[in-house]
Design a protein around this motif. Structure first.
Motif, short mmCIF file in Angstrom:
data_model
loop_
_atom_site.label_atom_id
_atom_site.label_comp_id
_atom_site.label_asym_id
_atom_site.label_seq_id
_atom_site.Cartn_x
_atom_site.Cartn_y
_atom_site.Cartn_z
N LYS A 19 0.86 -1.18 0.00
CA LYS A 19 0.00 0.00 0.00
C LYS A 19 0.90 1.23 0.00
CE LYS A 19 -3.49 2.57 2.59
NZ LYS A 19 -4.27 2.66 3.85
N ASN A 20 0.92 1.94 -1.12
CA ASN A 20 1.75 3.13 -1.27
C ASN A 20 3.22 2.83 -0.98
OD1 ASN A 20 -0.55 4.66 -1.89
ND2 ASN A 20 -0.89 5.18 0.26
N ILE A 41 6.06 -13.80 -9.41
CA ILE A 41 6.18 -12.65 -8.52
C ILE A 41 4.91 -11.82 -8.64
CG2 ILE A 41 7.53 -10.62 -7.90
CD1 ILE A 41 9.94 -11.94 -9.21
N MET A 42 4.32 -11.47 -7.50
CA MET A 42 3.02 -10.81 -7.50
C MET A 42 3.00 -9.67 -6.49
SD MET A 42 -0.61 -12.41 -6.27
CE MET A 42 -0.04 -14.01 -6.83
N VAL A 43 2.56 -8.51 -6.93
CA VAL A 43 2.31 -7.38 -6.04
C VAL A 43 0.80 -7.26 -5.86
CG1 VAL A 43 2.41 -4.87 -5.79
CG2 VAL A 43 4.40 -6.11 -6.65
N VAL A 44 0.36 -7.31 -4.60
CA VAL A 44 -1.06 -7.12 -4.30
C VAL A 44 -1.23 -5.68 -3.83
CG1 VAL A 44 -3.05 -7.91 -3.00
CG2 VAL A 44 -1.27 -9.55 -3.66
N ASP A 45 -1.78 -4.87 -4.70
CA ASP A 45 -1.96 -3.45 -4.44
C ASP A 45 -3.21 -3.23 -3.59
OD1 ASP A 45 -2.24 -0.68 -4.58
OD2 ASP A 45 -3.29 -0.81 -6.51
N ASP A 46 -2.99 -2.80 -2.35
CA ASP A 46 -4.10 -2.64 -1.41
C ASP A 46 -4.60 -1.20 -1.42
OD1 ASP A 46 -5.90 -3.48 0.61
OD2 ASP A 46 -4.58 -2.63 2.15
N ILE A 64 -2.28 -7.38 -8.69
CA ILE A 64 -3.70 -7.56 -8.39
C ILE A 64 -4.09 -6.41 -7.47
CG2 ILE A 64 -5.44 -9.04 -7.35
CD1 ILE A 64 -3.62 -11.40 -8.03
N SER A 65 -5.07 -5.63 -7.85
CA SER A 65 -5.42 -4.42 -7.11
C SER A 65 -6.75 -4.58 -6.39
CB SER A 65 -5.49 -3.22 -8.06
OG SER A 65 -4.22 -2.94 -8.60
N HIS A 66 -6.77 -4.18 -5.12
CA HIS A 66 -8.03 -4.04 -4.38
C HIS A 66 -8.67 -2.71 -4.76
CE1 HIS A 66 -6.59 -6.89 -0.91
NE2 HIS A 66 -6.95 -7.55 -2.00
N PRO A 67 -9.98 -2.64 -4.84
CA PRO A 67 -10.63 -1.38 -5.19
C PRO A 67 -10.48 -0.31 -4.12
CG PRO A 67 -12.26 -3.03 -4.59
CD PRO A 67 -10.94 -3.74 -4.70
N TYR A 68 -10.21 -0.74 -2.88
CA TYR A 68 -9.95 0.17 -1.77
C TYR A 68 -9.09 -0.58 -0.77
CZ TYR A 68 -13.80 -2.53 0.24
OH TYR A 68 -14.60 -3.56 0.65
N SER A 69 -8.54 0.14 0.19
CA SER A 69 -7.65 -0.49 1.16
C SER A 69 -8.42 -1.43 2.07
CB SER A 69 -6.94 0.58 1.99
OG SER A 69 -6.09 -0.02 2.95
N LEU A 170 -8.88 -18.06 9.06
CA LEU A 170 -8.53 -17.60 10.39
C LEU A 170 -7.79 -16.26 10.37
CD1 LEU A 170 -7.22 -20.90 12.04
CD2 LEU A 170 -9.38 -19.75 12.51
N LEU A 171 -7.20 -15.91 9.22
CA LEU A 171 -6.35 -14.73 9.16
C LEU A 171 -7.20 -13.46 9.19
CD1 LEU A 171 -3.71 -15.70 6.43
CD2 LEU A 171 -3.74 -16.23 8.88
N PRO A 172 -6.82 -12.50 10.03
CA PRO A 172 -7.53 -11.21 10.04
C PRO A 172 -7.13 -10.38 8.83
CG PRO A 172 -5.70 -11.15 11.57
CD PRO A 172 -5.76 -12.55 11.04
N ASN A 173 -7.88 -9.35 8.54
CA ASN A 173 -7.57 -8.50 7.40
C ASN A 173 -6.54 -7.43 7.72
OD1 ASN A 173 -9.36 -9.83 5.70
ND2 ASN A 173 -11.06 -8.45 6.16
N GLY A 174 -6.21 -7.26 8.99
CA GLY A 174 -5.27 -6.23 9.39
C GLY A 174 -3.83 -6.69 9.37
N PHE A 175 -3.04 -6.17 10.34
CA PHE A 175 -1.59 -6.37 10.31
C PHE A 175 -1.11 -7.57 11.11
CE2 PHE A 175 -1.38 -1.97 8.82
CZ PHE A 175 -0.38 -2.08 7.88
#
Length: 302
Positions: A19-20, A41-46, A64-69, A170-175
Motif C-alpha cells: 500500500k503506497n 512474482i506478484m504485487v497485491v496493491d491494497d 492484483i489491485s483491491h478497489p480500496y484499502s 482464520l487470518l484477520p484482514n489487518g496487520f
C-alpha cells in the motif's frame, strides 16, 4: 528453481502486499526479477494512491489491485488465492527484506519444515519501543503455544501453500497475519523454523502505529490463545481464582469462622472457567481436522 526434499522441484510464488510502497518497490522489484526470473512474482496493491501498481507492471510483475484499502492481511489472502506456486514466499514491499535471504529460507524448508520465518535481529528493529514490544509478544506467544517463537510479527516467511491455504479463514484482514499463521502452524503440529535475518531501513512511511497496533496485537494474541491453546489461557486464570478463593476463605474462617459468599463466588468462577477451557479445547481441535487429514495424505504419498 529451488530444489526441496532433494527430489521435488517446486514452483515458487513471491507475494508482496503493498500500500503506497512505490519507494521500496522501485529498487526491490528489479532485484527480485533478476534473481528469480522464473518465479511467480506478484504485487497485491491494497488501494494505493501512488505509483505502486505502475511500477509492478513496468517490471513485468503480476499486479492484483483491491478497489480500496482492505488491510495487509486481506492482501496476503488475495495473493495466496491467486498464487501459482507450491511454495509461497511473503515479504514486505518497503525494501526492508533482502531478496538474497529467500534462498536461505528455501534451503531451510528443504530440511523438512513447512514454514520458515525470517527472524529479525533485535538491533535491526526501527526503535527501542518496538524491540521491547516484540520481545513481550514473542514471550507471550511462546507461552500460549508451548514453542519458542523468535519473531512473532515478521512478514518475511516461506510456507507450503497447501497448508497455508487451510488457515486463510482464520487470518484477520489487518496487520497480524504473521501472528495468526505462526500460531496456527504450531498448533497443527506443522514444523516451523526460524532463520536470522537483518532487516534494512524501510523506504517510505510505515502504516503501523505502535500504540494502536500494539494493543491490537496483544488482544489478537489473547484471542488466538483462546482459539488455538485454550487451556494455556483458561487454566492459569482458573487456578488464580481458586487460590484467591481459598486464601479468602482461610482469612474469613480465622477471623469470623465463616464461609462467605465471596469465597463461594470465587470457587464457582474457578470451576466455570476451567469447564469453559475444556469445552474450548474440544472446539479448537475441530479447526485442525482438515490439516491433520492433509498431513496424513502427504505422508502416504511420500
Amino acid at each position: 528453481m529451488e530444489e526441496l526434499n532433494n527430489t521435488e522441484v517446486c514452483e515458487l510464488s513471491i507475494i508482496l502486499p503493498a500500500k503506497n510502497e512505490a519507494a521500496g518497490l522501485q529498487s526491490l522489484l528489479p532485484r527480485l526479477r533478476d534473481r528469480y526470473p522464473d518465479a511467480d512474482i506478484m504485487v497485491v496493491d491494497d488501494g494505493s494512491t501512488d505509483r505502486t501498481p505502475d511500477l509492478a507492471r513496468e517490471n513485468s510483475v503480476r499486479v492484483i489491485s483491491h478497489p480500496y484499502s482492505m488491510g495487509n492481511g486481506a492482501a496476503v489472502k488475495t495473493g495466496t488465492r491467486e498464487a501459482r506456486g507450491d511454495i509461497l514466499v511473503f515479504m514486505d514491499a518497503d525494501g526492508q527484506h533482502d531478496p538474497e535471504d529467500i534462498d536461505r529460507l528455501l534451503a531451510k524448508m528443504g530440511e523438512g519444515y513447512e514454514m520458515v520465518v525470517g527472524a529479525r535481529q533485535l538491533d535491526t528493529h526501527a526503535s527501542q519501543g518496538r524491540r521491547l514490544a516484540n520481545l513481550f509478544y514473542n514471550r507471550l506467544a511462546s507461552i500460549m503455544t508451548g514453542y519458542r517463537i523468535e519473531d512473532l510479527t515478521s512478514g518475511f516467511r516461506a510456507v507450503r501453500g497447501r497448508h497455508f491455504r487451510k488457515f486463510l479463514y482464520l487470518l484477520p484482514n489487518g496487520f497480524s497475519y504473521p501472528t495468526t499463521s505462526t500460531m496456527a502452524f504450531f498448533r497443527s503440529g506443522l514444523p516451523v523454523a526460524y532463520v536470522p535475518i537483518r532487516a534494512g531501513r524501510r523506504e517510505g512511511k510505515s502504516n503501523i502505529k505502535v500504540l494502536r497496533d500494539g494493543l491490537r496485537f496483544f488482544i489478537i494474541i489473547i484471542k488466538i490463545g483462546a482459539l488455538f491453546s485454550p487451556m494455556r489461557l483458561f487454566l492459569p486464570i482458573s487456578a488464580l481464582l481458586f487460590v484467591t478463593g481459598l486464601a479468602y476463605y482461610g482469612y474469613t474462617y480465622i477471623q469470623w469462622q465463616r464461609f462467605t459468599n465471596m469465597s463461594a463466588l470465587l470457587f464457582n468462577s474457578a470451576l466455570l472457567t476451567f469447564l469453559i477451557g475444556i469445552v474450548s479445547e474440544q472446539v479448537s481441535a475441530l479447526h485442525y481436522k482438515g490439516a491433520d487429514e492433509d498431513r496424513r495424505r502427504s505422508r502416504r504419498s511420500d
